[in-house]
Design a protein around this motif. Structure first.
Motif, mmCIF file in Angstrom:
data_model
loop_
_atom_site.group_PDB
_atom_site.id
_atom_site.type_symbol
_atom_site.label_atom_id
_atom_site.label_comp_id
_atom_site.label_asym_id
_atom_site.label_seq_id
_atom_site.Cartn_x
_atom_site.Cartn_y
_atom_site.Cartn_z
ATOM 1 N N ARG A 30 73.436 -37.812 -33.713
ATOM 2 C CA ARG A 30 73.602 -39.260 -33.600
ATOM 3 C C ARG A 30 73.030 -39.742 -32.276
ATOM 4 N N THR A 31 72.318 -40.839 -32.321
ATOM 5 C CA THR A 31 71.819 -41.453 -31.102
ATOM 6 C C THR A 31 72.980 -42.173 -30.427
ATOM 7 N N PRO A 32 72.821 -42.578 -29.168
ATOM 8 C CA PRO A 32 73.886 -43.348 -28.521
ATOM 9 C C PRO A 32 74.236 -44.630 -29.289
ATOM 10 N N GLY A 33 73.296 -45.160 -30.053
ATOM 11 C CA GLY A 33 73.547 -46.350 -30.855
ATOM 12 C C GLY A 33 74.180 -46.056 -32.206
ATOM 13 N N GLY A 34 74.397 -44.758 -32.521
ATOM 14 C CA GLY A 34 75.055 -44.383 -33.769
ATOM 15 C C GLY A 34 74.120 -44.102 -34.931
ATOM 16 N N HIS A 35 72.821 -44.086 -34.694
ATOM 17 C CA HIS A 35 71.855 -43.821 -35.771
ATOM 18 C C HIS A 35 71.656 -42.313 -35.941
ATOM 19 N N ARG A 36 71.380 -41.894 -37.162
ATOM 20 C CA ARG A 36 71.140 -40.476 -37.427
ATOM 21 C C ARG A 36 69.688 -40.137 -37.128
#
Length: 77
Positions: free
Chosen positions: A46-52
């Motif tokens: 997960r990125t810091p923004g919550g994207h996979r």
């Protein structure tokens, strides 16, 4: 430099793919890729923004495995 630090650097420098990029490789919908990740069929981060995001090496390995399996069907006689 220790092996674990070298491995971490390699992982950091590895290309990460979006669900859309993975979907185009497998010729499926991006939602399918997300379901695979949720089910544990393919690893994701997960990125810091919550994207996979998906590690390119893992995606290529899975694609190669599935391609090999498809080209060698099981004989069910």
């Amino acid at each position: 430099m220790t092996a674990s630090i070298q491995q971490n650097r390699q992982q950091v420098s590895e290309r990460l793919l979006t669900p859309g990029e993975v979907a185009s490789l497998f010729r499926v919908d991006p939602k399918t890729v997300t379901r695979w990740a949720t089910a544990g069929r393919i690893g994701s981060i997960r990125t810091p923004g919550g994207h996979r995001r998906f590690r390119e090496s893992e995606v290529q390995a899975l694609l190669a495995t599935l391609t090999t399996e498809a080209s060698h069907p099981v004989d069910n006689r």
